[in-house]
Motif scaffolding. Structure first.
Motif, short mmCIF file in Angstrom:
data_model
loop_
_atom_site.label_atom_id
_atom_site.label_comp_id
_atom_site.label_asym_id
_atom_site.label_seq_id
_atom_site.Cartn_x
_atom_site.Cartn_y
_atom_site.Cartn_z
N CYS A 138 -32.75 11.90 3.74
CA CYS A 138 -31.88 10.98 2.74
C CYS A 138 -30.83 11.81 1.99
O CYS A 138 -30.53 13.24 1.80
CB CYS A 138 -32.89 10.67 1.61
SG CYS A 138 -34.11 9.67 2.30
N GLU A 139 -29.99 10.87 1.33
CA GLU A 139 -28.55 11.54 0.59
C GLU A 139 -28.98 12.14 -0.47
O GLU A 139 -28.43 13.38 -0.77
CB GLU A 139 -27.78 10.35 0.53
CG GLU A 139 -26.38 10.80 -0.12
CD GLU A 139 -25.43 9.81 -0.50
OE1 GLU A 139 -24.28 9.92 -0.72
OE2 GLU A 139 -25.73 8.65 -0.36
N GLN A 140 -30.11 11.93 -1.23
CA GLN A 140 -30.24 12.28 -2.55
C GLN A 140 -31.57 13.55 -2.47
O GLN A 140 -32.43 13.42 -2.97
CB GLN A 140 -30.70 11.35 -3.54
CG GLN A 140 -29.37 10.36 -3.73
CD GLN A 140 -28.16 10.89 -4.19
OE1 GLN A 140 -28.11 11.90 -5.06
NE2 GLN A 140 -26.86 10.10 -4.13
N THR A 141 -31.31 14.42 -1.76
CA THR A 141 -32.11 15.63 -1.66
C THR A 141 -33.64 15.16 -1.23
O THR A 141 -34.43 16.19 -0.90
CB THR A 141 -32.34 16.53 -3.08
OG1 THR A 141 -33.15 15.71 -3.81
CG2 THR A 141 -30.84 16.66 -3.52
N GLU A 142 -33.72 14.21 -0.67
CA GLU A 142 -35.21 13.94 -0.53
C GLU A 142 -35.48 13.65 1.02
O GLU A 142 -34.55 13.46 1.81
CB GLU A 142 -35.63 12.30 -0.99
CG GLU A 142 -35.65 12.47 -2.64
CD GLU A 142 -35.87 10.98 -2.84
OE1 GLU A 142 -36.61 10.79 -4.09
OE2 GLU A 142 -35.99 10.05 -2.21
N VAL A 143 -36.78 13.94 1.37
CA VAL A 143 -37.34 13.59 2.66
C VAL A 143 -38.46 12.61 2.56
O VAL A 143 -39.30 13.04 1.94
CB VAL A 143 -37.56 14.95 3.63
CG1 VAL A 143 -38.25 14.71 4.73
CG2 VAL A 143 -36.42 15.91 3.96
N LEU A 144 -38.29 11.50 3.51
CA LEU A 144 -39.51 10.65 3.31
C LEU A 144 -40.24 10.79 4.53
O LEU A 144 -39.68 10.87 5.58
CB LEU A 144 -39.06 9.34 3.25
CG LEU A 144 -38.10 9.02 1.83
CD1 LEU A 144 -37.51 7.53 2.12
CD2 LEU A 144 -38.67 9.40 0.52
N LEU A 145 -41.58 10.45 4.48
CA LEU A 145 -42.55 10.65 5.51
C LEU A 145 -43.48 9.23 5.59
O LEU A 145 -43.88 8.86 4.40
CB LEU A 145 -43.59 11.85 5.48
CG LEU A 145 -42.73 13.10 5.67
CD1 LEU A 145 -42.45 13.53 4.32
CD2 LEU A 145 -43.96 14.04 6.45
N PHE A 146 -43.30 8.63 6.85
CA PHE A 146 -43.83 7.32 6.90
C PHE A 146 -44.93 7.43 8.19
O PHE A 146 -44.95 8.20 9.08
CB PHE A 146 -43.07 6.17 7.28
CG PHE A 146 -42.14 5.99 6.02
CD1 PHE A 146 -42.56 5.03 5.00
CD2 PHE A 146 -40.81 6.55 5.96
CE1 PHE A 146 -41.64 4.40 4.27
CE2 PHE A 146 -40.12 6.07 5.02
CZ PHE A 146 -40.39 5.25 4.09
N ASP A 147 -45.88 6.61 8.37
CA ASP A 147 -46.87 6.19 9.52
C ASP A 147 -46.10 5.18 10.03
O ASP A 147 -46.11 4.13 9.65
CB ASP A 147 -48.19 5.81 8.86
CG ASP A 147 -49.01 5.55 10.04
OD1 ASP A 147 -48.45 5.27 11.31
OD2 ASP A 147 -50.40 5.75 10.10
N PRO A 148 -45.51 5.57 11.22
CA PRO A 148 -44.68 4.53 12.05
C PRO A 148 -45.76 3.38 12.43
O PRO A 148 -44.93 2.28 12.84
CB PRO A 148 -44.25 5.35 13.11
CG PRO A 148 -45.03 6.46 13.31
CD PRO A 148 -45.56 6.59 12.23
N ILE A 149 -46.74 3.36 12.63
CA ILE A 149 -47.72 2.24 13.04
C ILE A 149 -48.11 1.36 11.91
O ILE A 149 -47.74 -0.03 12.07
CB ILE A 149 -48.97 2.78 13.67
CG1 ILE A 149 -48.65 3.79 14.88
CG2 ILE A 149 -49.81 1.48 14.41
CD1 ILE A 149 -47.64 3.39 15.88
N SER A 150 -48.36 1.86 11.02
CA SER A 150 -48.68 0.95 9.65
C SER A 150 -47.66 0.57 8.90
O SER A 150 -47.76 -0.18 7.94
CB SER A 150 -49.95 1.36 8.72
OG SER A 150 -49.41 2.70 8.33
N SER A 151 -46.51 1.63 8.78
CA SER A 151 -45.38 1.36 8.27
C SER A 151 -45.69 1.89 6.86
O SER A 151 -44.79 1.56 5.87
CB SER A 151 -44.73 -0.21 8.11
OG SER A 151 -44.51 -0.45 9.45
N LYS A 152 -46.84 2.31 6.46
CA LYS A 152 -47.07 3.08 5.32
C LYS A 152 -46.53 4.35 4.88
O LYS A 152 -46.26 5.21 5.59
CB LYS A 152 -48.62 3.40 5.07
CG LYS A 152 -49.24 1.72 5.02
CD LYS A 152 -51.00 2.15 4.89
CE LYS A 152 -51.83 0.84 5.00
NZ LYS A 152 -53.16 1.19 4.73
N HIS A 153 -45.96 4.38 3.59
CA HIS A 153 -45.42 5.61 3.18
C HIS A 153 -46.29 6.69 2.91
O HIS A 153 -47.24 6.46 2.10
CB HIS A 153 -44.74 5.07 1.95
CG HIS A 153 -44.11 6.39 0.98
ND1 HIS A 153 -44.47 6.66 -0.16
CD2 HIS A 153 -42.91 7.31 1.40
CE1 HIS A 153 -43.64 8.05 -0.36
NE2 HIS A 153 -42.84 8.05 0.36
#
Length: 379
Positions: A7-22
């Motif tokens: 992400c642009e604002q210093t962040e990294v996001l992690l998701f479960d790609p199967i359930s789409s949950k954060h």
């Protein structure tokens, strides 16, 4: 099993790609924009940032970094990894390609060395077998290091230059730079006419026969519609089987944008008196040219039969033919249009990046406003 998002604002996001949950947000992964993420194995991944650093992370312990790597002096944009030697390879807008030895990693970092330097470096990639390194520049040059040896570090002028030419003509690299003004904040379209000194090119560019280790080839790939106006290679990807390279190019006036596929041509030169070009344009398609000044990252599918390309507020799935055949089974005699297989639009802003899942029939895309979309296309 994990989708990571830079992400642009210093962040990294992690998701479960199967359930789409954060799963988790690394809110201060870096001190500036996060640009690229690379998994080293099923638990370790690396991130790089405009804060000039690279960070190593362990999925089992995300509250702290494994270590932070310091060595670049400008924005770090690209991460590659050689699984055989466990060497991490990074590139940045300081023009440097740096090698990091993760075998000797400590909390203070990894031993590193500068491997290569060139002006106006944009992107760097390794072929799947790590036999070649490709480097693109903001003024349209493509550099290829053949018979790659990451354990050597040489200055640009010391590399044996195999060939230096345009993919369709023999125009000299020292006379083909672009002098168009660049947009504010953009690294594109800068004059690169002194990328390599002419004295290093005169004899070695005409050599015959095999390649010494780390021999350098310099190309200005043919871009449809470019008409010698100069171009910027903004995105660089490689076919998963190493057959071809995928480029996103924009003209120096930013009024055209193209996705192009180039086949690697191996073997001896057809005419020994002329330098052989190792790339041939096979397929191309004009893009929407929406969101000028932003880099759009495209990708091959895991089997190499399809391309996912950002297109306006969505993505296009492209094939070499309408049946999504293998590239080697449908090589045209002359450059042919890529076939649009499917268009997927779900964003309300310009899509900047897209990626196929290596395991599932799934595609992810991310747009300028920060939204991530997941698709499971049905044909």
């Amino acid at each position: 099993s994990v989708l990571t998002v830079a992400c642009e604002q210093t962040e990294v996001l992690l998701f479960d790609p199967i359930s789409s949950k954060h799963i988790k947000t690394l809110s201060e992964a870096h001190e500036d924009c996060v640009n690229n993420i690379r998994f080293l194995d099923n638990r370790l991944f690396a991130t790089c940032s405009d804060d000039t650093t690279i960070a190593l992370w362990d999925l089992r312990k995300l509250n702290t970094k494994v270590c932070t790597l310091h060595g670049h002096t400008s924005w770090v944009k690209n991460i590659e990894y050689d699984t055989n030697t466990r060497l991490l390879v990074t590139s940045g807008f300081d023009g440097n390609v740096i090698i990091w030895d993760t075998n000797r990693c400590t909390e203070d970092g990894c031993p590193h060395k500068k491997f290569f330097h060139t002006r106006f470096l944009m992107r760097m990639r390794l072929t799947p077998d790590c036999s070649k390194m490709l480097i693109s520049t903001s003024s349209g040059y493509l550099l290829i290091l053949h018979d790659l040896d990451l354990n050597k570090s040489l200055e640009v002028g010391s590399y044996p230059i195999l060939r230096a030419r345009r993919t369709t003509s023999s125009s000299d690299i020292t006379s083909s730079g672009s002098s168009a003004p660049q947009p504010a904040g953009s690294p594109c379209h800068q004059n690169d006419s002194v990328l390599l000194s002419e004295k290093h090119m005169s004899r070695s560019s005409q050599r015959e026969g095999g390649s010494p280790r780390n021999s350098l080839e310099v190309l200005t790939p043919e871009v449809p519609g470019e008409r010698d106006r100069g171009n910027c290679i903004t995105s660089l990807q490689l076919h998963p089987k190493g057959w071809a390279t995928l480029l996103r190019c924009s003209s120096n006036t930013d009024d055209q944008e193209w996705t192009c596929v180039y086949e690697f041509q191996e073997g001896a030169p057809v005419r020994p008196v002329s330098p052989r070009c190792s790339l041939r344009l096979t397929h191309c398609i004009e893009e929407a040219n929406v969101g000028r000044g932003y880099i759009k990252e495209l990708c091959f599918s895991p089997d190499g039969r399809m391309i996912s390309s950002p297109h306006g507020f969505g993505i296009r799935l492209l094939g070499f033919d309408a049946r999504c055949s293998e590239l080697v089974d449908c090589l045209p005699k002359e450059a042919s249009p890529l076939k649009e297989i499917r268009s997927l639009y779900s964003h309300n802003d310009v899509v900047l990046t897209t990626k196929f899942s290596p395991m599932h029939c799934q595609i992810a895309s991310g747009c300028l406003s920060g939204r991530v979309s997941l698709y499971q296309p049905k044909f």
